[in-house]
Design an enzyme around this catalytic site. Structure first.
Site, mmCIF file in Angstrom:
data_model
loop_
_atom_site.group_PDB
_atom_site.id
_atom_site.type_symbol
_atom_site.label_atom_id
_atom_site.label_comp_id
_atom_site.label_asym_id
_atom_site.label_seq_id
_atom_site.Cartn_x
_atom_site.Cartn_y
_atom_site.Cartn_z
ATOM 1 N N ARG A 79 50.340 0.660 -54.792
ATOM 2 C CA ARG A 79 49.406 1.736 -54.429
ATOM 3 C C ARG A 79 50.119 3.066 -54.641
ATOM 4 N NH1 ARG A 79 48.250 -0.206 -48.481
ATOM 5 N NH2 ARG A 79 50.464 -0.616 -48.758
ATOM 6 N N GLU A 113 47.126 -0.890 -37.283
ATOM 7 C CA GLU A 113 47.026 -1.139 -38.714
ATOM 8 C C GLU A 113 45.831 -0.364 -39.251
ATOM 9 O OE1 GLU A 113 49.358 -2.750 -40.179
ATOM 10 O OE2 GLU A 113 50.311 -3.498 -38.355
ATOM 11 N N GLY A 114 45.786 -0.212 -40.579
ATOM 12 C CA GLY A 114 44.619 0.372 -41.212
ATOM 13 C C GLY A 114 44.762 1.826 -41.605
ATOM 14 N N SER A 127 45.279 -6.679 -47.520
ATOM 15 C CA SER A 127 44.211 -6.587 -48.523
ATOM 16 C C SER A 127 44.728 -6.158 -49.895
ATOM 17 C CB SER A 127 43.137 -5.614 -48.036
ATOM 18 O OG SER A 127 43.697 -4.337 -47.822
ATOM 19 N N ARG A 156 51.922 -9.406 -46.334
ATOM 20 C CA ARG A 156 52.309 -8.440 -47.374
ATOM 21 C C ARG A 156 53.420 -7.563 -46.822
ATOM 22 N NH1 ARG A 156 47.961 -4.809 -48.193
ATOM 23 N NH2 ARG A 156 49.215 -3.222 -47.135
ATOM 24 N N LYS A 179 55.313 5.896 -35.254
ATOM 25 C CA LYS A 179 54.296 4.874 -35.518
ATOM 26 C C LYS A 179 53.882 4.181 -34.227
ATOM 27 C CE LYS A 179 55.725 3.771 -40.259
ATOM 28 N NZ LYS A 179 56.029 2.676 -41.210
ATOM 29 N N GLU A 224 56.643 -1.449 -43.898
ATOM 30 C CA GLU A 224 56.118 -2.283 -42.815
ATOM 31 C C GLU A 224 55.861 -3.679 -43.349
ATOM 32 O OE1 GLU A 224 52.441 -0.623 -41.473
ATOM 33 O OE2 GLU A 224 51.438 -0.879 -43.395
ATOM 34 N N LYS A 250 54.561 -2.874 -34.840
ATOM 35 C CA LYS A 250 55.668 -1.993 -35.219
ATOM 36 C C LYS A 250 56.833 -2.127 -34.242
ATOM 37 C CE LYS A 250 53.198 -0.271 -38.568
ATOM 38 N NZ LYS A 250 51.954 -1.076 -38.360
ATOM 39 N N ASN A 310 52.933 -6.684 -42.969
ATOM 40 C CA ASN A 310 51.552 -6.896 -42.547
ATOM 41 C C ASN A 310 51.282 -8.374 -42.302
ATOM 42 O OD1 ASN A 310 50.220 -4.062 -43.244
ATOM 43 N ND2 ASN A 310 51.599 -4.607 -44.919
#
Length: 525
Positions: free
Chosen positions: A500, A417-418, A159, A132, A413, A152, A349, A154
């Site tokens: 989002r 992740e998350g 998800s 993604r 950064k 970024e 990153k 992924n």
């Protein structure tokens, strides 16, 4: 220059209209698996007993049609780029290995050491990526055009594909059933793009399953214990079973540490766990002995064709050396990894920052037009350990000095992740003062993206009495998949999208963490 959005957003509603739309939205969500598990009580039941609707936006988010098309088109170039990065061990060693991030970031170091220990003993040439690429609209001032800038990329546990498909359907339903009370001329049928992300992601997994060559083998979902975002995963499982007759198995890292093993042919076998109901099993191919599986023998070994990680992206998923040893065992099996350790490292990153350096991207992207288009989506990035002259002695590296000077315009950064890991704006100087010098190479500085001002939305969360109106920032994600291997080429496709949305001024963006809501696209010209 035409303003963006073309008219005030969201449209004005009366209290009665807002209540009617909120009721219609939440009941649709509860009826169509746009769901989350609620926070568990101290002693949760062994099986899900209730659910709440996922946080959602009442109106879709305006996105310029041309930029949406650009993001979809570029996904295929990004798919190929990160597949090639994952296949370049020398590049990953230099950036993420010894002498690079692995020396100063314990989690990255443990992953890299695991990969280094097993990579010469791997028998499966293929890797699968479900990707993604996340973007924000960028408009520093009202008299500048709106551009698309990447946040970024992924490569592990990307998800919300399934739930994003459901929220796009929700917005189409609200338009079909209410016309949004005629509140805006921007709301019209041709402006709700189709979202078939479940189909797109399942197609990538099915392609890997087919390449594995054992129709009766399962897809192993590695999940976190107490996962609340289970319906996003279940919808993908159901699609695999209903469209491809592919059964799935769900286990945590802890369960796999006692259940997983390798056969003499390196087939990945696991006992027990939760699996989709049986349908008649096709004949097992003659290249391997049959693997027993019966609902009456739940501990019989099950062969895994694909290992799909919905966990493993954060240090808390690994409870010690046994968990990393398990990751190495999975990597050594014949099962196709999604992602492999190499592909997970490729999503770091630091890799994103190094690719942005002059000439590096072109090592992997050979089409000049694609390389130029990818670079146009990037903002300025640099490493905190960057020096003006590699041979010069500096009391503080130039990258850190620049980050101090430009702190109000930056985010720092790490290799995580998350969500919840970044450092923003005014917090940067004190953070830099406390950061040990040797750890600078694990961090990158990135220019902040400036979303268009004045865009709002109605945000709906479970249990709230009414949709909450707010100024918002929306992030567009485009999914893709790639099946690839050395000497195998790259098979890839764009696979859908999500949006989002969060309140303006909120730096973090996780839906699960409560910062964002799920949204969809409204195309505007």
């Amino acid at each position: 220059m035409a303003p963006f959005p073309p008219e005030p957003w969201p449209p004005a509603l009366t209290s009665a209209q807002l209540d009617a739309l909120t009721t219609a939205a939440t009941t649709y969500a509860l009826s169509h698996s746009l769901l989350y598990l609620p926070l568990s009580p101290p002693a949760p039941p062994p099986h899900p007993a209730s659910a709440i609707h996922a946080p959602l936006a009442l109106f879709p988010t305006p996105i310029p049609r041309a930029l949406f098309s650009t993001a979809q088109r570029l996904q295929r170039a990004y798919n190929t780029l990160y597949a090639r990065v994952a296949l370049d061990a020398a590049f990953l060693d230099a950036v993420m290995g010894a002498g690079g991030v692995a020396d100063v970031d314990e989690f990255t170091g443990a992953l890299w050491e695991t990969w280094k220990a097993v990579r010469d003993d791997c028998v499966q040439p293929l890797q699968l990526g479900l990707f993604r690429s996340d973007y924000l609209l960028h408009q520093p001032t009202a008299d500048e055009p709106v551009r698309l800038k990447q946040v970024e990329f992924n490569t592990v546990s990307a998800s919300f594909g399934a739930l994003s498909q459901q929220v796009a359907a929700l917005h189409r339903h609200l338009y079909a059933s209410t016309s949004y009370f005629g509140a805006s001329a921007l709301l019209k049928p041709g402006c709700f793009p189709p979202n078939k992300t479940v189909r797109g992601l399942a197609a990538g997994i099915a392609e890997a399953h087919r390449a594995y060559g054992c129709p009766s083998a399962h897809v192993l979902f590695i999940v976190q214990p107490g996962e609340r975002n289970i319906f996003d995963q279940r919808l993908l499982e159901y699609e695999l079973l209903e469209a491809y007759n592919i059964r799935t198995l769900r286990q945590t890292f802890a369960e796999l540490q006692t259940s997983a093993s390798l056969s003499s042919t390196r087939a990945l076998l696991t006992a027990g766990g939760e699996h989709t109901p049986n349908s008649p099993r096709p004949p097992h191919p003659t290249h391997a002995p049959p693997v027993p599986h019966s609902p009456h023998a739940p501990n019989a070994p099950i062969e895994a064709a694909v290992v799909y990680f919905r966990a493993g992206y954060t240090p808390t998923d690994y409870d010690g050396p046994k968990a990393y040893a398990l990751r190495g065992l999975l990597e050594r099996s014949r099962a196709i990894q999604c992602p492999s350790i190499a592909l997970q490292l490729a999503g770091g990153k630091k890799v994103q920052e190094v690719l942005a350096r002059p000439g590096v991207l072109e090592r992997f992207v050979h089409d000049a037009d694609d390389a130029r288009a990818l670079r146009e989506t990037w903002v300025g990035m640099w490493g905190l350990d960057a020096r003006r002259d590699e041979g010069a002695e500096e009391p503080e590296p130039a990258g850190t000095v620049l980050a101090r000077a430009r702190a109000p315009d930056l985010v720092l950064k790490p290799q995580r992740e998350g969500g919840g890991n970044n450092v923003y704006r005014s917090s940067i100087p004190s953070f830099l003062s406390a950061l040990p010098a040797r750890e600078r190479r694990a961090w990158i500085a990135m220019e902040l993206i400036r979303p268009p001002a004045g865009v709002g939305g109605y945000l709906v969360r479970s249990g709230a009495p009414r949709a909450h109106a707010d100024r918002v920032v929306s992030e567009l994600g485009v999914f893709g998949w790639a099946l690839f291997g050395r000497g195998q080429g790259v098979r890839e496709q764009e696979a859908g999208w999500l949006v989002r949305t969060k309140a303006d001024g909120v730096d973090e963006g996780g839906v699960a963490a409560g910062f964002s809501v799920l949204d969809s696209v409204l195309l505007v010209d």
